[in-house]
Design an enzyme around this catalytic site. Sequence first.
Site, PDB file in Angstrom:
ATOM      1  N   GLY A 134     -47.271  18.815  56.016  1.00 24.64           N
ATOM      2  CA  GLY A 134     -46.006  19.147  55.349  1.00 24.64           C
ATOM      3  C   GLY A 134     -44.920  19.631  56.284  1.00 24.64           C
ATOM      4  O   GLY A 134     -44.419  18.880  57.131  1.00 24.64           O
ATOM      5  N   GLY A 187     -50.275  22.651  41.044  1.00 23.02           N
ATOM      6  CA  GLY A 187     -49.591  21.440  41.516  1.00 23.02           C
ATOM      7  C   GLY A 187     -49.848  21.112  42.975  1.00 23.02           C
ATOM      8  O   GLY A 187     -49.107  20.352  43.591  1.00 23.02           O
ATOM      9  N   LYS A 205     -55.071  12.398  57.696  1.00 22.43           N
ATOM     10  CA  LYS A 205     -54.234  13.178  58.612  1.00 22.43           C
ATOM     11  C   LYS A 205     -54.905  13.278  59.992  1.00 22.43           C
ATOM     12  O   LYS A 205     -54.222  13.211  61.019  1.00 22.43           O
ATOM     13  CB  LYS A 205     -53.978  14.560  58.024  1.00 22.43           C
ATOM     14  CG  LYS A 205     -53.155  14.488  56.727  1.00 22.43           C
ATOM     15  CD  LYS A 205     -53.197  15.798  55.960  1.00 22.43           C
ATOM     16  CE  LYS A 205     -52.435  15.718  54.642  1.00 22.43           C
ATOM     17  NZ  LYS A 205     -52.686  16.852  53.757  1.00 22.43           N
TER      18      LYS A 205
HETATM   19  N1  HSE Z   1     -52.811  17.297  48.595  1.00 22.55           N
HETATM   20  C1  HSE Z   1     -52.335  17.577  49.905  1.00 22.55           C
HETATM   21  C2  HSE Z   1     -52.850  18.964  50.297  1.00 22.55           C
HETATM   22  C3  HSE Z   1     -50.826  17.517  49.921  1.00 22.55           C
HETATM   23  O1  HSE Z   1     -53.432  19.639  49.454  1.00 22.55           O
HETATM   24  O2  HSE Z   1     -52.723  19.333  51.450  1.00 22.55           O
HETATM   25  C4  HSE Z   1     -50.214  17.366  51.260  1.00 22.55           C
HETATM   26  O3  HSE Z   1     -50.651  16.251  51.952  1.00 22.55           O
END
Ligand code: HSE
Length: 432
Positions: A134, A187, A205
């Site tokens: 992020g 969420g 990732k």
């Molecule tokens: N679902 C992912 C997380 C969102 O929980 O990190 C970001 O890639």
Amino acid sequence: MQQFGIGLAGMGNVGAGVYKHLVQNRALLRERLGCTLEIRKVAVRDPARVRPVDVPASLLTTRWEDLLDDPSIQIVVELMGRKEESLGLILGAIERKKVVVTGNKALLAEHGKEIFEAATTHASPVFFEAAVAGGIPIIKAIREAFIGNHIQSIHGIINGTSNYILSRMTDAEMSFDEALREAQEAGYAEADPSLDVNGGDAAHKAIILASLAYGFWVPADRIFVEGIESLTTSDIRFAKQFGYRVKLLGIIKSDESRGIEVRVHPTLVPEKHVLASVNGVFNALAVKGDVVGETLFYGRGAGQDATSSAVISDIAEAADALVSPRRNLGFMPHGLYGACRPIDDIESEYYLRLSVEDRPGTIAQIAGILGELSIGISSILQPESEDEGSTVPLLLMIHRATNRQIQNALQRIGLLACVKKPPRMIRVEHFS
Ligand code: HSE
């Protein structure tokens, strides 16, 4: 002043955040970049849907292809998060020499090689800061700030949902299911939450980070992935007794012969290590380079604002690339590193939890198997049992051994009559 047109594909949570913040910080970006950025088209599935941001109807289209056909769009921002359509949009944009910005981690993990071959052929960059962790600028850090380093290791908490679940299981002693439900309600989880808990999202990732660090697209089938679904609160509690926290880590390393290893699995992290204190939905990465030494990155790995910040940084870089063409197209392939080592050859330390019958000779049988396979025990714990003959947990901390050795041992131990359930194993990392 130069003006660049943006085509935004996808108006979900992140798309709406990008739109909002691009408009809100327009003047700041203009001052810093020396150009203006104009959103010229927004591709959505359903133009009638009520959105948290007010997008003029004249910008909306239901066809992502319209972004390719519009000559006033020089920057294509792909936030649809789909497969074929996202790939079609990205490759189409590259062919037309439009600069691409994407946060599509699954697509990059699967098609990164193809995408960057096209980018090289057409000398057209692709930026993807939002694909990993992020709001943490880890892609730019590895690509630019550490350009003069051999990356020795990356240890990352790179899935916020699983970190949230593990934190709640640790601190509130919640069950896995309760903690997952809470994460979904907040969420954080992916549309398909199985990708969060089975390690799939973290694996995407890890593939991107490893590929960037070592200059070749690591094939998905060469990495080891295990999720957190089968972790129990008792494992988390026993780990605490040994002085560890359980984290889902992405572990990426290189060795002296420039082989690499990439794995994602639950890991016992010493509670004194800084990654052990990263809780909730936060992400963190510890990166070690041969020149820079140890570094640490921490921040929000998911959510509208943090992810928008990453996308906007890429849009700014795209504008810069349009002003002055560059050699670095977002990924610099090279041949200095070799293949990815299979998990069986990788050494680790381990935590084992066995359910055993409390009878004379039980520990001797287990220790005998480990000894025959040259596997050392570093610590052993059996909570005091009330009755001889009852089934009790037996916890073992194991010295370094290869995955092949430990699997062999687990298979043999699991066959002993005094062992009542399949053994449970979690890897341990000491960051040395
Ligand atoms: N679902 C992912 C997380 C969102 O929980 O990190 C970001 O890639």
